[in-house]
Motif scaffolding. Structure first.
Motif, mmCIF file in Angstrom:
data_model
loop_
_atom_site.group_PDB
_atom_site.id
_atom_site.type_symbol
_atom_site.label_atom_id
_atom_site.label_comp_id
_atom_site.label_asym_id
_atom_site.label_seq_id
_atom_site.Cartn_x
_atom_site.Cartn_y
_atom_site.Cartn_z
ATOM 1 N N UNK A 193 0.813 -1.217 0.000
ATOM 2 C CA UNK A 193 0.000 0.000 0.000
ATOM 3 C C UNK A 193 0.842 1.260 0.000
ATOM 4 N N UNK A 194 1.907 1.259 0.799
ATOM 5 C CA UNK A 194 2.795 2.425 0.867
ATOM 6 C C UNK A 194 3.530 2.625 -0.458
ATOM 7 N N UNK A 228 3.018 5.915 -2.901
ATOM 8 C CA UNK A 228 4.088 6.780 -3.413
ATOM 9 C C UNK A 228 4.034 6.835 -4.938
ATOM 10 N N UNK A 229 3.910 5.676 -5.585
ATOM 11 C CA UNK A 229 3.834 5.627 -7.044
ATOM 12 C C UNK A 229 2.676 6.475 -7.553
ATOM 13 N N UNK A 235 -8.166 -3.172 8.303
ATOM 14 C CA UNK A 235 -9.184 -2.498 7.503
ATOM 15 C C UNK A 235 -8.606 -1.303 6.750
ATOM 16 N N UNK A 236 -7.887 -0.432 7.439
ATOM 17 C CA UNK A 236 -7.373 0.779 6.788
ATOM 18 C C UNK A 236 -6.294 0.462 5.757
ATOM 19 N N UNK A 237 -5.362 -0.420 6.103
ATOM 20 C CA UNK A 237 -4.325 -0.778 5.135
ATOM 21 C C UNK A 237 -4.923 -1.540 3.947
ATOM 22 N N UNK A 294 -5.385 2.070 -4.036
ATOM 23 C CA UNK A 294 -4.164 2.290 -4.801
ATOM 24 C C UNK A 294 -4.060 1.346 -6.000
ATOM 25 N N UNK A 295 -4.545 0.125 -5.860
ATOM 26 C CA UNK A 295 -4.583 -0.787 -7.005
ATOM 27 C C UNK A 295 -5.513 -0.251 -8.093
ATOM 28 N N UNK A 296 -6.628 0.334 -7.664
ATOM 29 C CA UNK A 296 -7.542 0.970 -8.626
ATOM 30 C C UNK A 296 -6.849 2.122 -9.346
ATOM 31 N N UNK A 297 -6.122 2.963 -8.608
ATOM 32 C CA UNK A 297 -5.413 4.092 -9.209
ATOM 33 C C UNK A 297 -4.335 3.621 -10.185
#
Length: 179
Positions: A16-17, A21-22, A70-72, A79-82
């Protein structure tokens, strides 16, 4: 905290991190994922805060572990969607750039013949806004990808579009102008 839970948290937070960043670098100017990116950043910070509190407040460890997962997890999904949106936009830009390199009508005619053979016909829309109804009709009815090109009309793209229109009239007795 169980070992499996630790690994789930560690892997989801690291991925996720990295994606955060990406996406922050690559997608910062794209409005179609801005909300998702903002939510993702807030959730990641909330997850980090929960991680810090996990070591301080021993009575809440079970609840904090669930909050972190839940949050991570949601951060990772957003982020995978982005990332998928980034690659979709990148593919569109590369396709348009490929056609911009064809500087003559003859080269566009050759490209149209290749596209027709490969069943990868495209249509380039010009104007202030993209006609979404035409775009949908071309995609569903004929399998033609449509690209919004903005206001600058070039003769080469116009030449390609004319070939598409003639093809539709010959094959389906229907043309884009009829819409």
């Amino acid at each position: 905290m169980k070992t499996r839970t630790k690994y789930i948290l560690l892997i989801s937070s690291i991925i996720g991190f990295a994606l955060l960043i990406f996406n922050s670098v690559k997608m910062q100017y794209w409005n179609n994922v801005k909300l998702e990116m903002d939510i993702s950043k807030i959730l990641f910070l909330l997850g980090l805060t929960s991680l810090g509190l996990y070591f301080v407040i021993k009575n809440w460890r079970k609840a904090l572990t669930k909050i972190m997962i839940l949050t991570f997890g949601i951060c990772l999904v957003l982020n995978l969607y982005a990332v998928s949106e980034y690659y979709k936009i990148n593919k569109i830009q590369n396709t348009i750039a490929e056609y911009y390199e064809l500087k003559t009508c003859e080269k566009m005619e050759n490209r149209f013949a290749t596209d027709l053979k490969n069943n990868e016909i495209k249509y380039f829309q010009f104007g202030i806004g993209t006609d979404l109804e035409l775009q949908q009709t071309l995609k569903t009815k004929y399998g033609i990808e449509s690209y919004g090109m903005g206001c600058l009309v070039t003769s080469e793209f116009d030449c390609y579009n004319e070939l598409v229109n003639n093809y539709l009239k010959e094959k389906y007795d229907d043309g884009i102008i009829d819409y």
